[in-house]
Design a protein around this motif. Structure first.
Motif, short mmCIF file in Angstrom:
data_model
loop_
_atom_site.label_atom_id
_atom_site.label_comp_id
_atom_site.label_asym_id
_atom_site.label_seq_id
_atom_site.Cartn_x
_atom_site.Cartn_y
_atom_site.Cartn_z
N GLN A 131 0.91 -1.15 -0.09
CA GLN A 131 0.13 -0.11 0.05
C GLN A 131 0.83 1.21 -0.07
N LEU A 132 1.69 1.46 0.89
CA LEU A 132 2.86 2.33 1.01
C LEU A 132 3.62 2.62 -0.61
N LEU A 133 4.07 1.22 -0.88
CA LEU A 133 4.76 1.55 -2.26
C LEU A 133 3.78 1.91 -3.39
N ASP A 134 2.51 1.56 -3.40
CA ASP A 134 1.50 2.10 -4.41
C ASP A 134 1.42 3.66 -4.30
N ALA A 135 1.18 4.32 -2.87
CA ALA A 135 1.27 5.65 -2.78
C ALA A 135 2.33 6.42 -3.29
N LEU A 136 3.67 5.72 -2.94
CA LEU A 136 4.70 6.42 -3.63
C LEU A 136 4.59 6.44 -5.09
N TRP A 137 4.21 5.47 -5.73
CA TRP A 137 4.36 5.25 -7.23
C TRP A 137 3.23 6.08 -7.63
N LEU A 138 1.94 6.21 -7.14
CA LEU A 138 0.95 6.98 -7.68
C LEU A 138 1.31 8.42 -7.57
N GLN A 139 2.20 8.79 -6.78
CA GLN A 139 2.38 10.30 -6.61
C GLN A 139 3.79 10.68 -7.45
N GLY A 140 4.43 9.75 -8.11
CA GLY A 140 5.62 9.84 -9.00
C GLY A 140 6.80 9.82 -8.36
N ALA A 141 6.87 9.39 -7.06
CA ALA A 141 8.11 9.29 -6.25
C ALA A 141 8.80 7.86 -6.43
N LEU A 142 8.15 7.19 -7.42
CA LEU A 142 8.81 5.64 -7.52
C LEU A 142 8.61 5.18 -9.13
N THR A 143 9.64 4.84 -9.60
CA THR A 143 9.28 4.38 -11.21
C THR A 143 8.52 3.35 -11.06
N ASP A 144 8.03 3.00 -12.52
CA ASP A 144 7.17 1.78 -13.00
C ASP A 144 8.14 0.57 -12.53
N ALA A 145 9.45 0.37 -12.97
CA ALA A 145 10.06 -0.66 -12.78
C ALA A 145 10.52 -0.63 -11.28
N GLY A 146 10.85 0.30 -10.64
CA GLY A 146 11.16 0.14 -9.08
C GLY A 146 9.71 -0.40 -8.33
N HIS A 147 8.49 0.25 -8.69
CA HIS A 147 7.32 -0.30 -8.00
C HIS A 147 7.02 -1.84 -8.40
N ALA A 148 7.47 -2.33 -9.44
CA ALA A 148 7.13 -3.75 -9.93
C ALA A 148 8.01 -4.51 -9.03
N GLU A 149 9.43 -4.12 -9.21
CA GLU A 149 10.27 -4.90 -8.32
C GLU A 149 10.16 -4.92 -6.84
N GLN A 150 9.70 -3.87 -6.26
CA GLN A 150 9.62 -3.93 -4.75
C GLN A 150 8.32 -4.29 -4.37
N THR A 151 7.14 -4.16 -5.13
CA THR A 151 5.97 -5.02 -4.71
C THR A 151 6.02 -6.39 -5.17
N ARG A 152 6.82 -6.88 -6.06
CA ARG A 152 7.25 -8.38 -6.42
C ARG A 152 7.83 -8.86 -5.10
N ALA A 153 8.78 -8.21 -4.56
CA ALA A 153 9.54 -8.64 -3.57
C ALA A 153 8.68 -9.05 -2.24
N MET A 154 7.44 -7.81 -1.82
CA MET A 154 6.82 -7.89 -0.77
C MET A 154 5.81 -9.06 -1.04
N ARG A 155 5.42 -9.53 -2.22
CA ARG A 155 4.69 -10.82 -2.39
C ARG A 155 5.29 -11.99 -2.30
N ARG A 156 6.53 -12.01 -2.60
CA ARG A 156 7.42 -13.24 -2.49
C ARG A 156 7.77 -13.50 -0.95
N ALA A 157 7.57 -12.52 -0.05
CA ALA A 157 7.92 -12.92 1.34
C ALA A 157 7.18 -14.03 1.81
N PRO A 158 5.81 -13.91 1.82
CA PRO A 158 4.99 -14.96 2.25
C PRO A 158 5.16 -16.19 1.49
N LEU A 159 5.46 -16.26 0.16
CA LEU A 159 5.81 -17.35 -0.35
C LEU A 159 7.00 -18.28 -0.26
N SER A 160 8.17 -17.30 0.04
CA SER A 160 9.34 -17.96 0.53
C SER A 160 9.04 -18.53 1.91
#
Length: 188
Positions: A131-160
């Protein structure tokens, strides 16, 4: 397997003992998908590792395996907490808003062991981080690639953590099978 619920995984049998049912809210659709496909499996395997295996293996129950599993959960929670702290720092430094959750979906958690509760907390914290990464991304403080990478890492945490649960469960299952084979073979 319930053919009408749209899921391909078979339904597991009901576990006995004390159970606390908790409803948690999640806003990230992909994390909700991870929950729906994996939480019940993780909960059942944790029950087997923490309740069934100690009763069967008794004196040969390897506590180091359980410690490794707890450490795995703690490590992933630490990674997610670091991401939350970093994201909040970025929001504060840029004077941006954290935003609010969009559509929230309630998810049911049957908690039978403290490790299951820790797994639920990991999901909740990962949801907040996304949610916080989305807020950064929506306000232009995070690039598309950075957002995708960071959110992917957060989804991988429960999977690992799920992967570690599966590995520990498989090791205990092999030990139990060996024990039963020895018992069935009898003294020779």
């Amino acid at each position: 397997m319930n053919q009408h619920d749209g899921f391909a995984r078979p339904q597991t049998r009901i576990l006995r003992g004390t159970c606390i049912t908790r409803t948690v809210n999640s806003a990230n659709p992909r994390l909700i998908g991870v929950w729906r496909w994996n939480f019940e499996e993780a909960s059942c395997r944790l029950y087997a590792v923490c309740v069934f295996a100690p009763n069967v293996l008794r004196d040969t129950y390897p506590l180091k395996e359980l410690r490794c599993l707890k450490d795995s959960v703690a490590q992933q929670v630490h990674k997610v907490e670091r991401m939350i702290d970093w994201t909040r720092g970025q929001l504060d430094a840029a004077g941006l808003q954290a935003g609010e959750q969009g559509r929230v979906e309630p998810l049911i958690a049957d908690i039978r062991k403290p490790l299951t509760s820790a797994y639920v907390v990991l999901f909740l914290r990962a949801d907040l981080a996304i949610q916080l990464l989305d807020a950064l991304w929506l306000q232009g403080a995070l690039t598309d690639a950075g957002h995708a990478e960071q959110t992917r890492a957060m989804r991988r945490a429960p999977l690992s953590v799920l992967g570690e649960i599966q590995r520990v469960h498989a090791r205990f299952r092999r030990r139990i099978e060996v024990l039963y084979r020895k018992r069935d073979a009898g003294p020779q």
